[in-house]
Scaffold this active site. Structure first.
Site, mmCIF file in Angstrom:
data_model
loop_
_atom_site.group_PDB
_atom_site.id
_atom_site.type_symbol
_atom_site.label_atom_id
_atom_site.label_comp_id
_atom_site.label_asym_id
_atom_site.label_seq_id
_atom_site.Cartn_x
_atom_site.Cartn_y
_atom_site.Cartn_z
ATOM 1 N N THR A 1 4.324 -0.927 -0.431
ATOM 2 C CA THR A 1 4.277 -1.824 -1.578
ATOM 3 C C THR A 1 3.263 -2.907 -1.391
ATOM 4 O OG1 THR A 1 6.553 -1.601 -2.189
ATOM 5 C CG2 THR A 1 5.662 -3.758 -2.418
ATOM 6 N N ASP B 1 3.757 -4.507 -7.356
ATOM 7 C CA ASP B 1 3.291 -3.266 -7.975
ATOM 8 C C ASP B 1 4.531 -2.461 -8.366
ATOM 9 O OD1 ASP B 1 3.124 -0.650 -5.684
ATOM 10 O OD2 ASP B 1 3.946 -2.635 -5.215
ATOM 11 N N ARG C 1 5.143 1.187 -7.562
ATOM 12 C CA ARG C 1 5.212 2.564 -7.066
ATOM 13 C C ARG C 1 6.257 2.662 -5.973
ATOM 14 N NH1 ARG C 1 -0.081 5.525 -4.809
ATOM 15 N NH2 ARG C 1 -0.494 5.703 -7.026
ATOM 16 N N LYS D 1 10.448 -3.923 -8.846
ATOM 17 C CA LYS D 1 10.632 -4.485 -7.512
ATOM 18 C C LYS D 1 10.977 -5.958 -7.526
ATOM 19 C CE LYS D 1 7.510 -1.140 -5.661
ATOM 20 N NZ LYS D 1 6.353 -0.828 -4.859
ATOM 21 N N GLY E 1 9.978 -2.295 1.480
ATOM 22 C CA GLY E 1 10.715 -1.608 2.533
ATOM 23 C C GLY E 1 11.538 -0.492 1.930
ATOM 24 N N SER F 1 2.931 -2.857 2.516
ATOM 25 C CA SER F 1 1.810 -2.171 3.147
ATOM 26 C C SER F 1 0.478 -2.675 2.606
ATOM 27 C CB SER F 1 1.933 -0.662 2.937
ATOM 28 O OG SER F 1 2.063 -0.381 1.570
ATOM 29 N N ASP G 1 -4.609 0.466 -1.213
ATOM 30 C CA ASP G 1 -3.528 0.926 -0.350
ATOM 31 C C ASP G 1 -2.866 2.120 -1.007
ATOM 32 O OD1 ASP G 1 -0.194 -0.066 0.183
ATOM 33 O OD2 ASP G 1 -1.497 0.908 1.638
ATOM 34 N N SER H 1 0.802 1.681 -2.602
ATOM 35 C CA SER H 1 1.022 0.872 -3.806
ATOM 36 C C SER H 1 0.256 1.493 -4.943
ATOM 37 C CB SER H 1 0.534 -0.558 -3.618
ATOM 38 O OG SER H 1 0.810 -1.016 -2.337
#
Lengths: 142, 277
Positions: free
Chosen positions: B44, B60, B62, B76, B90, B172, B209, B212
């Protein structure tokens, strides 16, 4: 709620000896009631958190009582422990769930929600203990 | 008869009964060369910053399950209390359950004290719970809100450590987002500028990344109101098909046509009444 620091109270936490004492009333493995034993089961916990979770409430109480004793003197934890002991005796029959309302109120857990209320709720368990066996165990005649 | 649980009433909470069995199964599966299913994570980008009037949180959308996107538009930014919101990175289940438990506890606590809840209370509850489980609950959180003492922003790591900072990123894609923050953050920004900065930071995480992606959600918390902008920016819209491979009617010419009637006769007729009462 754990409101005190841990370091000064470490010496009072429950020591790690064994996991589940498999010895019955005569000191040997009680195969009839507790099933087969294995050394590995008794020495190593199946999960690193298993021991700390089993003793969590006990450790919390010890820590709190110690801090209370340091702040207010010996009488404070003594009185509280007496009340805990009285509240713990208010139970239903051994195989029925009791709400432990007095004990929860004393501990301050009556207005908190934790994993023990959400996961594995004993009231919603599919299995029920056999009433006769549980009562006999409680009375010590089993 | 041959278990301890038969004799005593069993308690709730986590049960470690199946851990040994799971370890054995895992070893067996690995010997066969396969791998056990992975928990759904939200690899994320989440971030937050404090501006002049309050706090802006961004995330984000995803959710991944190993190398596959499990949810293209998951939410989220979780509600903790009317003035406190929390972004979670996480393991998705861990962040969801943890924030719900803390939200309930905070509500009970505020009813008991008779005051609106504070961000520091939520922070302390979260860090004590996460430390109790020693990092096995994989929830990295960005907690932000406005209470009687002003706007506050905390970042909470899975093992229970917290930081109180003016701008934080987690997940991440946190390095990409932090790079944008470090370049353009100033104290006491205006609301539009703050929203733009958070949007750009999340976009940096989304495009740089793999964990995400999809859209950008924002949550602007000020003293009196909360703006939950979902989606604030659809950075990754699925493309529209420009062509069609279907053939039009009449493309294939008909050469001949024969019709063969099938003579079917009724052999047996039986009636079964349904009980529709």
């Amino acid at each position: 709620m754990n409101t005190r620091g841990l370091r000064s109270q470490l010496k009072d936490s429950v020591p790690v000896t064994g996991l589940c004492p498999q010895a019955g009333p005569y000191g040997v493995q009680d195969s009839l009631r507790r099933g087969f034993s294995s050394v590995k089961n008794e020495l190593l916990p199946s999960h690193p958190l298993e021991l700390s979770e089993k003793n969590f409430q006990l450790n919390q109480d010890k820590m709190n009582f110690n801090t209370l004793r340091n702040i207010q003197g010996l009488h404070a934890p003594l009185k509280l422990q007496m009340e805990y002991r009285a509240a713990r005796q208010i139970q239903r029959l051994p195989f029925l769930p009791s709400s432990n309302l007095a004990l929860d109120t004393l501990r301050g857990a009556d207005d908190t929600i934790g994993f023990e209320d959400i996961l594995n709720d004993p009231i919603q368990s599919e299995m029920m203990g056999d009433p006769h066996i549980m009562t006999e165990y409680k009375l010590g005649v089993l | 008869m041959a278990t301890v649980s038969v004799c005593q009433y069993h308690r709730g909470g986590f049960s470690f009964e199946n851990c040994k069995r799971n370890a054995l199964l895992e070893a067996d599966i690995n010997k066969l060369g396969l791998s056990s299913p992975a928990a759904r994570k939200t690899g994320t980008t989440i971030c937050g910053l404090v501006y002049k009037d309050g706090v802006v949180l961004g995330a984000d959308t995803r959710a991944t399950e190993g190398m596959v996107v499990a949810d293209k538009n998951c939410s989220k930014i979780h509600y903790i209390s009317p003035n406190v919101y929390c972004c979670g990175a996480g393991t998705a289940a861990d962040t969801e359950m943890t924030t719900q438990i803390i939200s309930s506890n905070l509500e009970l606590h505020s009813l008991s004290t008779g005051r609106p809840p504070r961000v520091a209370t939520a922070n302390r509850m979260l860090k004590q719970m996460l430390f109790r489980y020693q990092g096995y609950i994989g929830a990295a959180l960005v907690l932000g809100g406005v209470d009687c003492n002003g706007p506050h922003l905390y970042s909470i790591y899975p093992h229970g450590s917290t930081d109180k900072l003016p701008y934080v990123t987690m997940g991440s894609g946190s390095l990409a987002a932090m790079a944008v923050f470090e370049d353009r953050y100033r104290p006491n920004m205006e609301e539009e500028e703050a929203k733009r900065l958070v949007r750009d930071a999340i976009a940096a995480g989304i495009f740089n990344d793999l964990g995400s992606g999809s859209n950008i959600d924002l949550c602007v918390i000020t003293k009196g109101k909360v703006d939950y902008l979902r989606p604030h920016d659809m950075a990754n819209k699925k493309g529209v098909r420009t062509g069609n491979y279907r053939y039009k009617h009449g493309t294939t010419g008909v050469l001949t046509k024969t019709v063969t009637p099938l003579n079917l006769e009724v052999v047996e007729e039986s009636v079964q009444t349904m009980d529709t009462s």
